[in-house]
Design a protein around this motif. Structure first.
Motif, PDB file in Angstrom:
ATOM      1  N   PHE A  95       0.828  -1.202   0.000  1.00 23.21           N
ATOM      2  CA  PHE A  95       0.000   0.000   0.000  1.00 23.21           C
ATOM      3  C   PHE A  95       0.863   1.253   0.000  1.00 23.21           C
ATOM      4  CE2 PHE A  95      -2.426  -3.347   1.935  1.00 23.21           C
ATOM      5  CZ  PHE A  95      -3.727  -3.172   1.481  1.00 23.21           C
ATOM      6  N   VAL A  96       0.409   2.260  -0.744  1.00 25.63           N
ATOM      7  CA  VAL A  96       1.014   3.584  -0.698  1.00 25.63           C
ATOM      8  C   VAL A  96      -0.087   4.577  -0.361  1.00 25.63           C
ATOM      9  CG1 VAL A  96       2.136   5.427  -1.994  1.00 25.63           C
ATOM     10  CG2 VAL A  96       2.867   3.060  -2.320  1.00 25.63           C
ATOM     11  N   ALA A 119      -0.900  -6.890   7.743  1.00 23.09           N
ATOM     12  CA  ALA A 119      -0.627  -8.145   7.046  1.00 23.09           C
ATOM     13  C   ALA A 119       0.146  -7.903   5.760  1.00 23.09           C
ATOM     14  CB  ALA A 119      -1.940  -8.864   6.747  1.00 23.09           C
ATOM     15  N   HIS A 120       0.110  -6.676   5.242  1.00 17.63           N
ATOM     16  CA  HIS A 120       0.832  -6.299   4.025  1.00 17.63           C
ATOM     17  C   HIS A 120       1.558  -4.983   4.291  1.00 17.63           C
ATOM     18  CE1 HIS A 120      -2.588  -8.811   2.716  1.00 17.63           C
ATOM     19  NE2 HIS A 120      -1.745  -9.274   1.815  1.00 17.63           N
ATOM     20  N   PRO A 121       2.671  -4.729   3.620  1.00 22.17           N
ATOM     21  CA  PRO A 121       3.433  -3.497   3.871  1.00 22.17           C
ATOM     22  C   PRO A 121       2.659  -2.242   3.475  1.00 22.17           C
ATOM     23  CG  PRO A 121       4.334  -4.687   1.992  1.00 22.17           C
ATOM     24  CD  PRO A 121       3.351  -5.605   2.630  1.00 22.17           C
ATOM     25  N   ILE A 122       2.730  -1.246   4.342  1.00 21.91           N
ATOM     26  CA  ILE A 122       2.064   0.045   4.114  1.00 21.91           C
ATOM     27  C   ILE A 122       3.102   1.151   4.213  1.00 21.91           C
ATOM     28  CG2 ILE A 122       0.301   1.659   4.895  1.00 21.91           C
ATOM     29  CD1 ILE A 122      -1.110  -0.707   6.243  1.00 21.91           C
ATOM     30  N   VAL A 123       3.175   1.968   3.174  1.00 17.69           N
ATOM     31  CA  VAL A 123       4.084   3.117   3.166  1.00 17.69           C
ATOM     32  C   VAL A 123       3.234   4.381   3.148  1.00 17.69           C
ATOM     33  CG1 VAL A 123       5.885   4.354   1.918  1.00 17.69           C
ATOM     34  CG2 VAL A 123       5.896   1.853   1.951  1.00 17.69           C
ATOM     35  N   TYR A 124       3.462   5.238   4.136  1.00 18.50           N
ATOM     36  CA  TYR A 124       2.763   6.515   4.181  1.00 18.50           C
ATOM     37  C   TYR A 124       3.748   7.636   3.859  1.00 18.50           C
ATOM     38  CZ  TYR A 124       0.700  10.790   6.016  1.00 18.50           C
ATOM     39  OH  TYR A 124       0.240  12.081   6.142  1.00 18.50           O
ATOM     40  N   VAL A 125       3.362   8.504   2.908  1.00 15.71           N
ATOM     41  CA  VAL A 125       4.211   9.635   2.521  1.00 15.71           C
ATOM     42  C   VAL A 125       3.502  10.917   2.915  1.00 15.71           C
ATOM     43  CG1 VAL A 125       5.437  10.767   0.648  1.00 15.71           C
ATOM     44  CG2 VAL A 125       5.077   8.294   0.569  1.00 15.71           C
ATOM     45  N   LYS A 143       8.600   3.992  -4.771  1.00 12.58           N
ATOM     46  CA  LYS A 143      10.022   3.666  -4.789  1.00 12.58           C
ATOM     47  C   LYS A 143      10.454   3.016  -3.479  1.00 12.58           C
ATOM     48  CE  LYS A 143      14.577   5.775  -5.494  1.00 12.58           C
ATOM     49  NZ  LYS A 143      15.306   7.051  -5.760  1.00 12.58           N
ATOM     50  N   HIS A 144      10.016   3.562  -2.365  1.00 10.80           N
ATOM     51  CA  HIS A 144      10.382   3.005  -1.060  1.00 10.80           C
ATOM     52  C   HIS A 144       9.781   1.613  -0.881  1.00 10.80           C
ATOM     53  CE1 HIS A 144      11.551   3.206   3.195  1.00 10.80           C
ATOM     54  NE2 HIS A 144      10.417   2.577   3.437  1.00 10.80           N
ATOM     55  N   LEU A 145       8.534   1.452  -1.290  1.00 13.07           N
ATOM     56  CA  LEU A 145       7.864   0.152  -1.168  1.00 13.07           C
ATOM     57  C   LEU A 145       8.617  -0.923  -1.936  1.00 13.07           C
ATOM     58  CD1 LEU A 145       5.231  -1.316  -0.151  1.00 13.07           C
ATOM     59  CD2 LEU A 145       4.277  -0.815  -2.406  1.00 13.07           C
ATOM     60  N   VAL A 146       9.006  -0.607  -3.156  1.00 14.07           N
ATOM     61  CA  VAL A 146       9.695  -1.582  -4.004  1.00 14.07           C
ATOM     62  C   VAL A 146      11.089  -1.897  -3.464  1.00 14.07           C
ATOM     63  CG1 VAL A 146      10.699  -1.926  -6.296  1.00 14.07           C
ATOM     64  CG2 VAL A 146       8.390  -1.002  -6.069  1.00 14.07           C
ATOM     65  N   GLN A 147      11.773  -0.876  -2.971  1.00 12.91           N
ATOM     66  CA  GLN A 147      13.123  -1.099  -2.455  1.00 12.91           C
ATOM     67  C   GLN A 147      13.121  -1.933  -1.183  1.00 12.91           C
ATOM     68  OE1 GLN A 147      14.773   2.859  -2.056  1.00 12.91           O
ATOM     69  NE2 GLN A 147      15.542   2.885  -4.159  1.00 12.91           N
ATOM     70  N   LYS A 148      12.207  -1.668  -0.293  1.00 14.93           N
ATOM     71  CA  LYS A 148      12.192  -2.378   0.984  1.00 14.93           C
ATOM     72  C   LYS A 148      11.439  -3.697   0.919  1.00 14.93           C
ATOM     73  CE  LYS A 148      12.041  -1.698   5.899  1.00 14.93           C
ATOM     74  NZ  LYS A 148      12.059  -0.708   6.984  1.00 14.93           N
ATOM     75  N   PHE A 149      10.459  -3.782   0.010  1.00 16.39           N
ATOM     76  CA  PHE A 149       9.658  -5.000  -0.125  1.00 16.39           C
ATOM     77  C   PHE A 149       9.636  -5.409  -1.597  1.00 16.39           C
ATOM     78  CE2 PHE A 149       7.992  -2.315   3.268  1.00 16.39           C
ATOM     79  CZ  PHE A 149       8.099  -3.154   4.361  1.00 16.39           C
ATOM     80  N   PRO A 150      10.766  -5.897  -2.112  1.00 15.58           N
ATOM     81  CA  PRO A 150      10.875  -6.188  -3.547  1.00 15.58           C
ATOM     82  C   PRO A 150       9.947  -7.292  -4.041  1.00 15.58           C
ATOM     83  CG  PRO A 150      12.780  -7.033  -2.350  1.00 15.58           C
ATOM     84  CD  PRO A 150      12.025  -6.183  -1.390  1.00 15.58           C
ATOM     85  N   HIS A 151       9.358  -8.044  -3.119  1.00 15.68           N
ATOM     86  CA  HIS A 151       8.449  -9.109  -3.533  1.00 15.68           C
ATOM     87  C   HIS A 151       7.073  -8.575  -3.929  1.00 15.68           C
ATOM     88  CE1 HIS A 151       7.553  -8.331   0.680  1.00 15.68           C
ATOM     89  NE2 HIS A 151       6.380  -8.909   0.511  1.00 15.68           N
ATOM     90  N   VAL A 154       0.240  -2.851  -6.239  1.00 16.94           N
ATOM     91  CA  VAL A 154       0.278  -1.723  -5.316  1.00 16.94           C
ATOM     92  C   VAL A 154      -1.100  -1.062  -5.264  1.00 16.94           C
ATOM     93  CG1 VAL A 154       1.400   0.442  -4.706  1.00 16.94           C
ATOM     94  CG2 VAL A 154       2.700  -1.333  -5.909  1.00 16.94           C
ATOM     95  N   GLN A 155      -1.620  -0.942  -4.047  1.00 16.13           N
ATOM     96  CA  GLN A 155      -2.875  -0.225  -3.843  1.00 16.13           C
ATOM     97  C   GLN A 155      -2.552   1.186  -3.364  1.00 16.13           C
ATOM     98  OE1 GLN A 155      -6.396  -1.128  -4.086  1.00 16.13           O
ATOM     99  NE2 GLN A 155      -6.516   1.087  -3.815  1.00 16.13           N
TER     100      GLN A 155
END
Length: 348
Positions: free
Chosen positions: A6-7, A49-55, A94-102, A106-107
């Motif tokens: 998530f972004v 349960a899934h990675p969340i990136v807040y900007v 970019k941060h999501l992909v770098q830290k969680f490359p799997h 993306v929502q």
């Protein structure tokens, strides 16, 4: 099912952001359960349960502290560079992909929105069986359409046709590979960055799809004419910028929209003013175009089974919006001629 991340973007969203993050956590856990995985330990510990990136774009209301306490990845944008939604989304991706490359899907969610129950499972299922689709979006609804005529207008604007679409809004589920193939959003755009990216995706033969399912609810918090006015200045600016960037003879992208704005907000009033001296009757006939277009829009809304009140409000506000949109077009033209970048146009 491919891994989802998530972004979320926001700026001084306050309680709206709290509700947004809570809805994402809930749907993240629900999706995890639907795949057969046990998410109860993570849920009990407040872990997504899934990675969340807040900007965050310069919030001063404690947004960053709250989201960090919710266990999300947090990025605070440097205010040395102008804030834009496009820049924030790109940074989050970019941060999501770098830290969680799997992560493969993306929502994106705006911080003033709530994710609706069942959206992730339905949109994921759609992407799974439609490999040519880059982006899937659903019905975004206004939370409080009854609070103001401007909120109601937003709700009607988002009621777009189901099926293949030309663009999406700020909330959608996307294939990471598709976004990367076009370098995602244009960070220099202050508005209209979603349809511009969709235009480039369609040029690469990707498809954008609107499904019938409920996706998010949005709190526009637009209760004054000033907010309506500023929002439409921004819209006019975005139309003009996208037209200048991509319009060609073979593909007149946004030319119709810009031409319509100029016609109703400049050409007809100017001609009516000229003819008021030369031929008053001709001037009146020109001005009669406004009630005619109001009637046309009203009948079309009625045909789509909207209420009389909402149809009337919509038919009045849509032509009225052309005037601030024309100011937006002029603002873009001025920025293009001067070579100066226009600051973000905020309405709330």
């Amino acid at each position: 099912m491919p891994a989802i991340g998530f972004v979320v973007i926001g700026r001084n969203e306050g309680e709206r952001l709290r509700r947004c993050i809570s809805s994402i956590l809930e749907q993240s856990w629900a999706l995890q359960r639907s795949t057969g995985a046990d998410s109860s330990p993570a849920r009990d510990e407040g872990i997504a349960a899934h990675p969340i990136v807040y900007v965050d774009s310069g919030s001063t209301d404690g947004s960053v502290e709250f989201v960090r306490s919710a266990g999300c990845e947090v990025i605070a944008l440097d205010d040395a560079v102008a804030f834009t939604a496009a820049r924030a989304r790109n940074t989050g991706l970019k941060h999501l992909v770098q830290k969680f490359p799997h992560v493969e899907w993306v929502q994106f969610v705006d911080g003033d929105c709530l994710m609706q129950p069942g959206w992730l499972s339905k949109s994921s299922a759609f992407l799974s069986v439609n490999p040519e689709v880059a982006i899937v979006c659903g019905r975004r609804r206004e939370v409080y359409p009854q609070k103001s005529i401007y909120n109601a207008l937003c709700d009607m604007e988002w009621d777009t046709p189901v099926g293949e679409a030309k663009a999406c809004g700020g909330d959608f589920l996307a294939r990471r590979t598709a976004l990367e193939s076009v370098n995602a959003f244009n960070p220099n755009m202050i508005a209209g960055e979603e349809p511009e990216m969709c235009f480039r995706l369609r040029k690469e033969n990707w498809k954008i799809w609107r499904i019938a399912d409920e996706m998010t609810s949005h709190d526009a918090a637009m209760t004054s004419f000033r907010q309506f006015y500023l929002r439409n200045i921004r819209a006019g600016f975005a139309y003009a910028e996208r037209c200048a960037m991509h319009a060609t003879k073979k593909n007149p992208y946004c030319v119709r929209e810009v031409a319509s704005i100029c016609l109703w907000a400049c050409v007809i009033p100017l001609l009516a003013l000229i003819f008021s001296v030369l031929s008053p009757l001709a001037s009146l006939l020109l001005l009669a175009a406004y009630p005619a277009i109001v009637l046309r829009i009203f009948l079309k809304r009625i045909k789509l089974r909207y209420s009389l009140r909402r149809s009337f409000v919509y038919s009045i506000l849509i032509p009225l919006a052309k005037f601030p949109q024309f100011l937006g077009v002029l603002r873009y033209a001025a920025s293009r001629l001067s070579g100066r970048r226009t600051a973000i146009i905020e309405y709330k």
